[in-house]
Design a protein around this motif. Structure first.
Motif, PDB file in Angstrom:
ATOM      1  N   ALA A 216       0.812  -1.216   0.000  1.00 16.11           N
ATOM      2  CA  ALA A 216       0.000   0.000   0.000  1.00 16.11           C
ATOM      3  C   ALA A 216       0.845   1.265   0.000  1.00 16.11           C
ATOM      4  O   ALA A 216       0.315   2.374  -0.046  1.00 16.11           O
ATOM      5  CB  ALA A 216      -0.923   0.013   1.223  1.00 16.11           C
ATOM      6  N   GLY A 217       2.158   1.101   0.061  1.00 14.52           N
ATOM      7  CA  GLY A 217       3.037   2.264   0.105  1.00 14.52           C
ATOM      8  C   GLY A 217       3.034   3.032  -1.202  1.00 14.52           C
ATOM      9  O   GLY A 217       2.821   2.461  -2.286  1.00 14.52           O
ATOM     10  N   THR A 218       3.284   4.324  -1.123  1.00 15.29           N
ATOM     11  CA  THR A 218       3.261   5.178  -2.307  1.00 15.29           C
ATOM     12  C   THR A 218       4.635   5.316  -2.953  1.00 15.29           C
ATOM     13  O   THR A 218       4.737   5.765  -4.097  1.00 15.29           O
ATOM     14  CB  THR A 218       2.747   6.578  -1.932  1.00 15.29           C
ATOM     15  N   SER A 219       5.706   4.969  -2.239  1.00 14.05           N
ATOM     16  CA  SER A 219       7.055   5.106  -2.786  1.00 14.05           C
ATOM     17  C   SER A 219       7.528   3.783  -3.384  1.00 14.05           C
ATOM     18  O   SER A 219       7.241   2.703  -2.860  1.00 14.05           O
ATOM     19  CB  SER A 219       8.036   5.553  -1.700  1.00 14.05           C
ATOM     20  N   LYS A 220       8.246   3.885  -4.466  1.00 17.85           N
ATOM     21  CA  LYS A 220       8.761   2.698  -5.149  1.00 17.85           C
ATOM     22  C   LYS A 220      10.136   2.360  -4.576  1.00 17.85           C
ATOM     23  O   LYS A 220      11.041   3.205  -4.578  1.00 17.85           O
ATOM     24  CB  LYS A 220       8.860   2.966  -6.649  1.00 17.85           C
ATOM     25  N   PRO A 221      10.322   1.143  -4.079  1.00 23.81           N
ATOM     26  CA  PRO A 221      11.613   0.790  -3.491  1.00 23.81           C
ATOM     27  C   PRO A 221      12.693   0.687  -4.567  1.00 23.81           C
ATOM     28  O   PRO A 221      12.409   0.369  -5.724  1.00 23.81           O
ATOM     29  CB  PRO A 221      11.343  -0.571  -2.841  1.00 23.81           C
ATOM     30  N   PRO A 222      13.938   0.960  -4.213  1.00 24.40           N
ATOM     31  CA  PRO A 222      15.030   0.851  -5.196  1.00 24.40           C
ATOM     32  C   PRO A 222      15.311  -0.595  -5.551  1.00 24.40           C
ATOM     33  O   PRO A 222      15.025  -1.516  -4.779  1.00 24.40           O
ATOM     34  CB  PRO A 222      16.214   1.486  -4.465  1.00 24.40           C
ATOM     35  N   THR A 223      15.874  -0.806  -6.718  1.00 28.76           N
ATOM     36  CA  THR A 223      16.232  -2.157  -7.153  1.00 28.76           C
ATOM     37  C   THR A 223      17.526  -2.591  -6.461  1.00 28.76           C
ATOM     38  O   THR A 223      18.250  -1.769  -5.880  1.00 28.76           O
ATOM     39  CB  THR A 223      16.437  -2.196  -8.665  1.00 28.76           C
ATOM     40  N   THR A 224      17.823  -3.886  -6.555  1.00 26.55           N
ATOM     41  CA  THR A 224      19.066  -4.397  -5.972  1.00 26.55           C
ATOM     42  C   THR A 224      20.280  -3.726  -6.600  1.00 26.55           C
ATOM     43  O   THR A 224      21.253  -3.407  -5.914  1.00 26.55           O
ATOM     44  CB  THR A 224      19.148  -5.920  -6.149  1.00 26.55           C
ATOM     45  N   ALA A 225      20.227  -3.497  -7.901  1.00 26.76           N
ATOM     46  CA  ALA A 225      21.340  -2.846  -8.593  1.00 26.76           C
ATOM     47  C   ALA A 225      21.537  -1.421  -8.086  1.00 26.76           C
ATOM     48  O   ALA A 225      22.676  -0.960  -7.901  1.00 26.76           O
ATOM     49  CB  ALA A 225      21.090  -2.838 -10.095  1.00 26.76           C
ATOM     50  N   GLU A 226      20.447  -0.711  -7.846  1.00 24.92           N
ATOM     51  CA  GLU A 226      20.537   0.661  -7.329  1.00 24.92           C
ATOM     52  C   GLU A 226      21.089   0.674  -5.909  1.00 24.92           C
ATOM     53  O   GLU A 226      21.906   1.539  -5.549  1.00 24.92           O
ATOM     54  CB  GLU A 226      19.161   1.322  -7.383  1.00 24.92           C
ATOM     55  N   ILE A 227      20.650  -0.265  -5.091  1.00 28.63           N
ATOM     56  CA  ILE A 227      21.154  -0.359  -3.716  1.00 28.63           C
ATOM     57  C   ILE A 227      22.647  -0.670  -3.718  1.00 28.63           C
ATOM     58  O   ILE A 227      23.429  -0.081  -2.958  1.00 28.63           O
ATOM     59  CB  ILE A 227      20.381  -1.431  -2.928  1.00 28.63           C
ATOM     60  N   THR A 228      23.049  -1.581  -4.596  1.00 32.99           N
ATOM     61  CA  THR A 228      24.461  -1.954  -4.703  1.00 32.99           C
ATOM     62  C   THR A 228      25.321  -0.746  -5.036  1.00 32.99           C
ATOM     63  O   THR A 228      26.383  -0.526  -4.436  1.00 32.99           O
ATOM     64  CB  THR A 228      24.646  -3.040  -5.773  1.00 32.99           C
ATOM     65  N   THR A 229      24.872   0.063  -5.981  1.00 27.59           N
ATOM     66  CA  THR A 229      25.611   1.265  -6.362  1.00 27.59           C
ATOM     67  C   THR A 229      25.734   2.223  -5.185  1.00 27.59           C
ATOM     68  O   THR A 229      26.810   2.808  -4.937  1.00 27.59           O
ATOM     69  CB  THR A 229      24.925   1.969  -7.542  1.00 27.59           C
ATOM     70  N   MET A 230      24.648   2.390  -4.435  1.00 32.07           N
ATOM     71  CA  MET A 230      24.689   3.268  -3.262  1.00 32.07           C
ATOM     72  C   MET A 230      25.695   2.769  -2.232  1.00 32.07           C
ATOM     73  O   MET A 230      26.494   3.550  -1.689  1.00 32.07           O
ATOM     74  CB  MET A 230      23.289   3.381  -2.642  1.00 32.07           C
ATOM     75  N   LEU A 231      25.655   1.484  -1.938  1.00 30.79           N
ATOM     76  CA  LEU A 231      26.546   0.922  -0.928  1.00 30.79           C
ATOM     77  C   LEU A 231      28.008   1.024  -1.347  1.00 30.79           C
ATOM     78  O   LEU A 231      28.876   1.366  -0.528  1.00 30.79           O
ATOM     79  CB  LEU A 231      26.180  -0.542  -0.665  1.00 30.79           C
ATOM     80  N   GLU A 232      28.286   0.730  -2.604  1.00 25.27           N
ATOM     81  CA  GLU A 232      29.669   0.783  -3.077  1.00 25.27           C
ATOM     82  C   GLU A 232      30.202   2.213  -3.075  1.00 25.27           C
ATOM     83  O   GLU A 232      31.343   2.464  -2.666  1.00 25.27           O
ATOM     84  CB  GLU A 232      29.766   0.176  -4.479  1.00 25.27           C
TER      85      GLU A 232
END
Length: 244
Positions: A216-232
Motif C-alpha cells: 500500500a506504500g506510495t514510494s517505489k523501493p530501489p532495485t538491488t542494482a541501485e542499492i548496490t551502487t549506493m553501498l559501493e
C-alpha cells in the motif's frame, strides 16, 4: 690420573693443572650467561615473536562511525535520515529513539565501530508502511589476520540450507577483496536485503541495507542494482575518511 678431577673434560686438563679446568668452566659459564642475557633482550623486544605486525593500511579508530559514513549516495537517491523521536534523557518524553546511533570499543585484539541509520524515502506518505535501515560495522584487527577466513565467511551465505537463498559475488575496486551478498527472493518484491563486505589489509568493513515497503506504500523501493551502487559509492568515501 693423579691430580685430575673426575669431572675434567675429555683429554685431560690443559697444562696438566687444576687451573685449566677452572678457566674452562668459567669460559663455558660466561658463554651461557651471555646467551641467556641476549635471549632475554630478544624476548623483551619481540625479537623471537612470530606474530606479524597488523597491516591496517592507515585506517584509524573513530569514536563516531556515523560521522565518517558517507550518506551522499543515499540522499542522491532521495533517502533521508529519519528524524529522532522524543528527547533522549527526558523523562517527560516517554520513549525516545536516537537516529543515527553509533557505538564503538577499543580492545587489545581489535577496535570495533558501528553505525545504525534509519532512512525514509522522500515524499513517503502516511499510507502503508515503509522502513529502511543502513547498518555499518568496521573492525580493525590488531592481533590476527582476517584474510584466511574473510571470503569463506561470506561465501557460506550461499551454502545455507534455508528457504531464503543468497547469491554472493566478488566486487572489484574495493580494498584487497570485497563481496556482495544479495537475497534471492523473487516472491517478495517489497523487501530488499543487500550486504557489502570489504577487507583491506587487516581492516574489515560491512555495510548492510535492509528495507521493507508494504504493497500500500506510495514510494517505489530501489532495485538491488541501485542499492548496490549506493553501498559501493558510500563505502569508497567512508573508507577514505577512516584514513584521515
Amino acid at each position: 690420573m693423579p691430580g685430575i678431577p673426575a669431572w675434567a673434560p675429555p683429554g685431560g686438563v690443559p697444562g696438566g693443572t687444576g687451573r685449566g679446568v677452572s678457566g674452562w668452566l668459567w669460559a663455558i659459564g660466561g658463554a651461557v650467561a651471555a646467551t641467556a642475557i641476549g635471549a632475554s633482550v630478544m624476548f623483551a623486544t619481540g625479537g623471537f615473536s612470530s606474530a606479524p605486525d597488523p597491516d591496517l593500511k592507515g585506517y584509524a579508530y573513530k569514536n563516531d562511525l556515523c560521522a565518517a559514513t558517507s550518506m551522499t549516495p543515499f540522499e542522491n537517491a532521495h533517502f533521508q535520515t529519519k528524524p529522532s523521536t522524543g528527547s533522549a534523557g527526558s523523562a517527560s518524553s516517554g520513549s525516545s529513539t536516537e537516529n543515527p546511533q553509533h557505538s564503538g570499543v577499543q580492545q587489545p585484539s581489535m577496535d570495533s565501530m558501528w553505525c545504525n541509520v534509519t532512512l525514509t524515502p522522500d515524499g513517503a506518505g502516511s499510507t502503508g508502511y515503509s522502513s529502511t535501515w543502513l547498518n555499518n560495522a568496521v573492525t580493525l584487527h590488531k592481533k590476527s589476520d582476517p584474510t584466511p577466513e574473510f571470503a569463506d565467511t561470506y561465501r557460506s551465505w550461499e551454502k545455507q540450507q534455508a528457504s531464503v537463498h543468497y547469491k554472493v559475488e566478488s566486487v572489484s575496486d574495493l580494498g584487497d577483496e570485497a563481496y556482495l551478498v544479495t537475497r534471492d527472493d523473487a516472491s517478495n518484491n517489497n523487501g530488499s536485503y543487500v550486504v557489502l563486505a570489504v577487507r583491506d589489509g587487516w581492516m574489515t568493513y560491512q555495510s548492510t541495507w535492509s528495507s521493507y515497503t508494504s504493497s500500500a506504500g506510495t514510494s517505489k523501493p530501489p532495485t538491488t542494482a541501485e542499492i548496490t551502487t549506493m553501498l559501493e559509492t558510500s563505502a569508497k568515501e567512508t573508507l577514505r575518511r577512516l584514513k584521515e
